[in-house]
Scaffold this motif. Structure first.
Motif, PDB file in Angstrom:
ATOM      1  N   ALA A 130       0.813  -1.211   0.000  1.00 20.31           N
ATOM      2  CA  ALA A 130       0.000   0.000   0.000  1.00 20.31           C
ATOM      3  C   ALA A 130       0.846   1.261   0.000  1.00 20.31           C
ATOM      4  N   ASP A 131       2.040   1.199   0.612  1.00 21.36           N
ATOM      5  CA  ASP A 131       2.930   2.350   0.678  1.00 21.36           C
ATOM      6  C   ASP A 131       4.086   2.169  -0.305  1.00 21.36           C
ATOM      7  N   PRO A 132       4.641   3.273  -0.835  1.00 16.54           N
ATOM      8  CA  PRO A 132       5.792   3.139  -1.725  1.00 16.54           C
ATOM      9  C   PRO A 132       6.948   2.430  -1.020  1.00 16.54           C
ATOM     10  N   PRO A 133       7.659   1.550  -1.725  1.00 22.17           N
ATOM     11  CA  PRO A 133       8.759   0.828  -1.079  1.00 22.17           C
ATOM     12  C   PRO A 133       9.955   1.740  -0.843  1.00 22.17           C
ATOM     13  N   GLN A 134      10.743   1.417   0.158  1.00 18.64           N
ATOM     14  CA  GLN A 134      11.990   2.125   0.396  1.00 18.64           C
ATOM     15  C   GLN A 134      13.046   1.521  -0.512  1.00 18.64           C
ATOM     16  N   VAL A 135      13.695   2.380  -1.278  1.00 15.30           N
ATOM     17  CA  VAL A 135      14.741   1.927  -2.202  1.00 15.30           C
ATOM     18  C   VAL A 135      15.982   2.778  -2.001  1.00 15.30           C
ATOM     19  N   ARG A 136      17.123   2.243  -2.440  1.00 18.67           N
ATOM     20  CA  ARG A 136      18.369   2.999  -2.363  1.00 18.67           C
ATOM     21  C   ARG A 136      19.339   2.455  -3.410  1.00 18.67           C
ATOM     22  N   LEU A 137      20.386   3.234  -3.680  1.00 18.16           N
ATOM     23  CA  LEU A 137      21.453   2.828  -4.579  1.00 18.16           C
ATOM     24  C   LEU A 137      22.747   2.789  -3.780  1.00 18.16           C
ATOM     25  N   ARG A 138      23.489   1.709  -3.901  1.00 17.27           N
ATOM     26  CA  ARG A 138      24.711   1.530  -3.119  1.00 17.27           C
ATOM     27  C   ARG A 138      25.857   1.083  -4.015  1.00 17.27           C
ATOM     28  N   GLY A 139      27.069   1.517  -3.624  1.00 10.97           N
ATOM     29  CA  GLY A 139      28.280   1.067  -4.301  1.00 10.97           C
ATOM     30  C   GLY A 139      28.627   1.838  -5.556  1.00 10.97           C
ATOM     31  N   GLY A 140      27.922   2.960  -5.819  1.00 14.13           N
ATOM     32  CA  GLY A 140      28.213   3.761  -7.002  1.00 14.13           C
ATOM     33  C   GLY A 140      29.063   4.970  -6.668  1.00 14.13           C
ATOM     34  N   ALA A 141      29.162   5.858  -7.667  1.00 15.19           N
ATOM     35  CA  ALA A 141      29.983   7.052  -7.482  1.00 15.19           C
ATOM     36  C   ALA A 141      29.306   8.096  -6.601  1.00 15.19           C
ATOM     37  N   GLY A 142      27.991   7.964  -6.390  1.00 15.78           N
ATOM     38  CA  GLY A 142      27.258   8.920  -5.573  1.00 15.78           C
ATOM     39  C   GLY A 142      25.919   8.354  -5.196  1.00 15.78           C
ATOM     40  N   PRO A 143      25.053   9.173  -4.577  1.00 18.96           N
ATOM     41  CA  PRO A 143      23.744   8.682  -4.132  1.00 18.96           C
ATOM     42  C   PRO A 143      22.790   8.347  -5.267  1.00 18.96           C
ATOM     43  N   CYS A 144      23.105   8.747  -6.497  1.00 19.66           N
ATOM     44  CA  CYS A 144      22.208   8.510  -7.618  1.00 19.66           C
ATOM     45  C   CYS A 144      22.765   7.493  -8.609  1.00 19.66           C
ATOM     46  N   SER A 145      23.675   6.645  -8.176  1.00 22.84           N
ATOM     47  CA  SER A 145      24.175   5.568  -9.028  1.00 22.84           C
ATOM     48  C   SER A 145      24.587   4.404  -8.148  1.00 22.84           C
ATOM     49  N   GLY A 146      24.500   3.210  -8.701  1.00 29.18           N
ATOM     50  CA  GLY A 146      24.930   2.035  -7.948  1.00 29.18           C
ATOM     51  C   GLY A 146      23.948   0.896  -8.009  1.00 29.18           C
ATOM     52  N   GLN A 147      24.119  -0.031  -7.116  1.00 33.10           N
ATOM     53  CA  GLN A 147      23.286  -1.229  -7.064  1.00 33.10           C
ATOM     54  C   GLN A 147      21.917  -0.912  -6.467  1.00 33.10           C
ATOM     55  N   VAL A 148      20.872  -1.398  -7.119  1.00 40.90           N
ATOM     56  CA  VAL A 148      19.506  -1.166  -6.651  1.00 40.90           C
ATOM     57  C   VAL A 148      19.196  -2.113  -5.489  1.00 40.90           C
ATOM     58  N   GLN A 149      18.699  -1.539  -4.394  1.00 35.82           N
ATOM     59  CA  GLN A 149      18.322  -2.338  -3.234  1.00 35.82           C
ATOM     60  C   GLN A 149      16.957  -1.881  -2.732  1.00 35.82           C
ATOM     61  N   VAL A 150      16.157  -2.844  -2.286  1.00 35.78           N
ATOM     62  CA  VAL A 150      14.798  -2.587  -1.800  1.00 35.78           C
ATOM     63  C   VAL A 150      14.683  -3.110  -0.376  1.00 35.78           C
ATOM     64  N   LEU A 151      14.037  -2.334   0.484  1.00 33.72           N
ATOM     65  CA  LEU A 151      13.843  -2.743   1.872  1.00 33.72           C
ATOM     66  C   LEU A 151      12.573  -3.572   1.996  1.00 33.72           C
ATOM     67  N   LEU A 152      12.716  -4.822   2.438  1.00 35.47           N
ATOM     68  CA  LEU A 152      11.586  -5.717   2.618  1.00 35.47           C
ATOM     69  C   LEU A 152      11.767  -6.454   3.941  1.00 35.47           C
ATOM     70  N   ASN A 153      10.787  -6.302   4.830  1.00 32.12           N
ATOM     71  CA  ASN A 153      10.853  -6.942   6.148  1.00 32.12           C
ATOM     72  C   ASN A 153      12.152  -6.599   6.880  1.00 32.12           C
ATOM     73  N   ARG A 154      12.512  -5.302   6.843  1.00 31.14           N
ATOM     74  CA  ARG A 154      13.676  -4.763   7.549  1.00 31.14           C
ATOM     75  C   ARG A 154      15.000  -5.311   7.032  1.00 31.14           C
ATOM     76  N   THR A 155      15.013  -5.828   5.807  1.00 28.02           N
ATOM     77  CA  THR A 155      16.229  -6.338   5.202  1.00 28.02           C
ATOM     78  C   THR A 155      16.391  -5.729   3.813  1.00 28.02           C
ATOM     79  N   TRP A 156      17.583  -5.218   3.519  1.00 32.58           N
ATOM     80  CA  TRP A 156      17.844  -4.668   2.200  1.00 32.58           C
ATOM     81  C   TRP A 156      18.179  -5.800   1.246  1.00 32.58           C
TER      82      TRP A 156
END
Length: 215
Positions: A135-161
Motif C-alpha cells: 500500500a505504501d511506496p517501497p523504500q529503495v536505495r542505490l549503493r556502491g556507485g559514485a554517488g547517491p544517484c548511481s549504484g546497485q539497486v536495493q529494496v527494503l523488505l521486512n527490515r532487510t535490504w
C-alpha cells in the motif's frame, strides 16, 4: 452496458415499452486472484480461482507487465519483481494458465489475453510469483556507485535490504526509481553476468546498477 426492455403500465391502461438501462459487470472483472506463501498478501505465488478451485500460473510468458496487473488488482501498489521457477514454493492444485499476455495497463488479469484454461506443458516447478510494493511506496536505495544517484539497486523488505534481479530490469524501471529518489532521468540500467561488491562485501551475480545522471 446493456439495455433491458421492460413494460410499464400508464394510468390510461395502455402498456408501453420503455428501455431501462441496467449496468452489467463484465465477467472478466470477476476473476479472483491471490498471492500465497509470501511474507504478506502482496508477495507470493500467483493463484487464480477457476471452477471453484485455486490454481497456479506457469512462468513461460510471465513478466513484469503481468505482475503489475496482479498488484494493481489486489490493491498492492506497483510490481517490484515477477519471479518464476516456483520462487514461493510449488502449488498443489491445478495449473490453470500457461500463457498470460498483459500490457500492464489492464485493471484485472481477466482483461489480459490468456491462454486456454487448463491447457499447459508446465510443472509446478514453473509456478509464477509476484512481489508488489504494498500500500505504501517501497523504500529503495542505490549503493556502491559514485554517488547517491548511481549504484546497485536495493529494496527494503521486512527490515532487510535486498538486491533486485536483473532479468526483467530495464530503463523504464530505472526511470521510476530515479524519479522516486529525486535523481532526475535515468541514463542507463545495466545488468549482466558480472560480479559486484555490495556494501557488505559479498559478491552477487548479475545485479542491476544505475549510472549517475546529470542533474
Amino acid at each position: 452496458v446493456t439495455a433491458q426492455v421492460c413494460p410499464q403500465v400508464h394510468p390510461h391502461g395502455d402498456a408501453q415499452v420503455e428501455p431501462q438501462v441496467e449496468p452489467q459487470v463484465d465477467g472478466r472483472d470477476r476473476l479472483k486472484v491471490r498471492l500465497v506463501n509470501g511474507s504478506s498478501r502482496c508477495v507470493g505465488r500467483v493463484e487464480v480461482l477457476h471452477r471453484n478451485r485455486w490454481g497456479s500460473v506457469c512462468d513461460d510468458t510471465w513478466d513484469m507487465a503481468d505482475a503489475q496487473v496482479i498488484c494493481r488488482s489486489l490493491g498492492c501498489g506497483s510490481a517490484l519483481a515477477a519471479p518464476g521457477h516456483a520462487h514461493f514454493g510449488q502449488g498443489a492444485g491445478p495449473i490453470w494458465l500457461d500463457g498470460t499476455h498483459c500490457t500492464g495497463e489492464e485493471p484485472t488479469l481477466g482483461r489480459c489475453r490468456l491462454h486456454t484454461w487448463g491447457q499447459h506443458d508446465c510443472g509446478h516447478g514453473e509456478d509464477a510469483g509476484a512481489v508488489c510494493s504494498g500500500a505504501d511506496p517501497p523504500q529503495v536505495r542505490l549503493r556502491g556507485g559514485a554517488g547517491p544517484c548511481s549504484g546497485q539497486v536495493q529494496v527494503l523488505l521486512n527490515r532487510t535490504w535486498l538486491q533486485v534481479c536483473g532479468l526483467t530490469w530495464g530503463l523504464p524501471e530505472a526511470q521510476v526509481l530515479c524519479r522516486q529518489l529525486g535523481c532526475g532521468p535515468a541514463l542507463s540500467a545495466p545488468a549482466g553476468p558480472h560480479l559486484q561488491q555490495t556494501h557488505l562485501g559479498e559478491p552477487h551475480l548479475g545485479e542491476p546498477h544505475l549510472a549517475q545522471p546529470h542533474l
